[in-house]
Scaffold this motif. Sequence first.
Motif, PDB file in Angstrom:
ATOM      1  N   HIS A 136       0.881   1.102  14.490  1.00 33.29           N
ATOM      2  CA  HIS A 136       1.125   1.479  13.140  1.00 33.29           C
ATOM      3  C   HIS A 136       1.945   2.484  12.914  1.00 33.29           C
TER       4      HIS A 136
ATOM      5  N   THR B  73       2.775  -4.215  12.442  1.00 36.54           N
ATOM      6  CA  THR B  73       1.842  -5.527  11.452  1.00 36.54           C
ATOM      7  C   THR B  73       0.670  -5.232  12.328  1.00 36.54           C
ATOM      8  N   PRO B  74      -0.286  -5.004  11.169  1.00 34.09           N
ATOM      9  CA  PRO B  74      -2.239  -5.137  12.445  1.00 34.09           C
ATOM     10  C   PRO B  74      -2.217  -6.229  13.582  1.00 34.09           C
TER      11      PRO B  74
ATOM     12  N   ARG C 230      -3.492   1.584  -4.253  1.00 35.28           N
ATOM     13  CA  ARG C 230      -2.978   1.247  -2.961  1.00 35.28           C
ATOM     14  C   ARG C 230      -2.001   0.711  -2.375  1.00 35.28           C
TER      15      ARG C 230
ATOM     16  N   SER D 217       0.769  -1.503  -1.040  1.00 40.15           N
ATOM     17  CA  SER D 217       0.609  -3.035  -0.015  1.00 40.15           C
ATOM     18  C   SER D 217       0.727  -3.218   0.964  1.00 40.15           C
ATOM     19  N   GLN D 218       0.412  -4.124   2.067  1.00 40.87           N
ATOM     20  CA  GLN D 218       0.413  -4.452   3.413  1.00 40.87           C
ATOM     21  C   GLN D 218       1.694  -4.293   3.839  1.00 40.87           C
ATOM     22  N   LYS D 219       2.815  -4.559   2.672  1.00 41.63           N
ATOM     23  CA  LYS D 219       4.687  -4.479   3.141  1.00 41.63           C
ATOM     24  C   LYS D 219       4.780  -3.209   2.782  1.00 41.63           C
TER      25      LYS D 219
ATOM     26  N   LEU E  13       3.825  -0.753   3.361  1.00 41.08           N
ATOM     27  CA  LEU E  13       2.989  -0.170   4.481  1.00 41.08           C
ATOM     28  C   LEU E  13       4.584   0.375   5.851  1.00 41.08           C
ATOM     29  N   LEU E  14       4.260  -1.627   5.172  1.00 38.97           N
ATOM     30  CA  LEU E  14       4.825  -1.051   6.612  1.00 38.97           C
ATOM     31  C   LEU E  14       6.553  -0.901   6.433  1.00 38.97           C
TER      32      LEU E  14
END
Lengths: 219, 258
Positions: A123, A128-129, B81, B83-85, B87-88
């Motif tokens: 991570h 990506t997960p 929170r 988003s996944q984007k 976070l990456l």
Amino acid sequence: MSGLLANWADWLPQLWKGLLISLQLTGAALAAGLPLGLALALLTSARTPWLKWPAIALVEVGRGAPALVVLQMVYYGLPSAGINVSAFISGALALALTTGAYTSEILRAGINAVPKGEVEAGHALGMTPGDVLRFVVIPQGVVFAVPALMGFAILIFQATALTFTIAIPELLARAYRIGAATYLYLDVLILAGLVYLAITIPFGWLVNRAARRLGSHLG
Amino acid sequence: MSEAQTPAGPPVVSLKKINIRYGNHHAVRDVSLDIARGEVVAMVGPSGAGKSTLLRAINMLETPSSGTLHVGDFTFSLDHRLSQKELLALRRSTGMVFQQFNLFPHMTVEKNISLPQMRVLGRSRAEADKVTARLLERVHLADKAKAYPARLSGGQQQRIAIARALALDPKVMLFDEPTSALDPELGLDVLEVMRELAADGMTMIVVTHEIAFAAEVADRVIVMADGEIIEQGPPDQVIRNPQLPRTQKFFRAILDRH
């Protein structure tokens, strides 16, 4: 004694054919059941409730219901749902469901054994997960599970004997047929038992070797 | 020590009023911190002070309950929170080195470093392997490309972990007690690589108990206690002449042990 051995020699070719079918059933059940088990292992750990709970239900039913009941349900259930497949396909499908339910727990234990720090590293690298699962967790988790999965393969091989109830001409079914024709049930069942042992005992040794090799790799 | 002494441009990392809570435990309290390009910051303090927790919040391995986080080109308000984007994107701008190395044991050294480049930056295998070879030279382990991590010493593994993080061209490197799991002499190789990295102008935040290293390499030493930054400044000032009794006691305890 020589009579018994002569009978065994007569029957062995029949049982050999049955053994091949038993092994094919085992192979089909594992080929379809192990990917199902992996999918269920991942889904039961999912955060999304509508993915998680159906998977948990399937695992609990698959482990809770006797394999014989699952087998009969698939064999009689599919035709009444308008799906007509051979007895072999029904048997393989039912054993695959049982395999999926049981191996999902084995694989989940393997996956949980992958150190959390490696997942964190993935991570932190910005993977990506999905990539962390695919490249870090699953390859290692599956390897950790190999000895237990091989042990399960022995059990599912033995469970193929249940398919004699749906007229698949596997090892036990053929032994019964010979018993019915000769009334020498005990003699032929002993031979059938020896044939099962000829597979399970050497395979059991392999399981132990695999477990030891894996242990030495991890240590 | 480096150009960081003369603040140049906007900060690479900027934390504003970061709070981290675990249930009733308030691990990091209202911490704000700006780190300039090329600056090397050492974070020290007693265990349980919240140093690692704060460091791990910079790439969101810990989730702050409030505050604003700026890294590289990205600024995130932590009230919602990510988003996944987001976070990456955040994690792609940071590189992290862990106490326990956390290499992938089923991959060769080369693959440990190349695979993230291919998956995260979309480099081809050839491109990635070229970068990997260059980085292995840089951490003095060029001959270990085909080895598996288990065959390497702890210090070697940690240098591979540094190379793996560097391969993604991070804006800042985060080190979480990088030598704490190593024998003292194995840690030296790791510290040497970090020293070279600092000299090359990499922005670094290092949580460490290596006070000598902090004194020599860091531009700024930050002392944390009970979830707060209690003292900070150039190493000469903070380590040799700490102002607060709490800081004096901490450094005296460390120096006594050496």
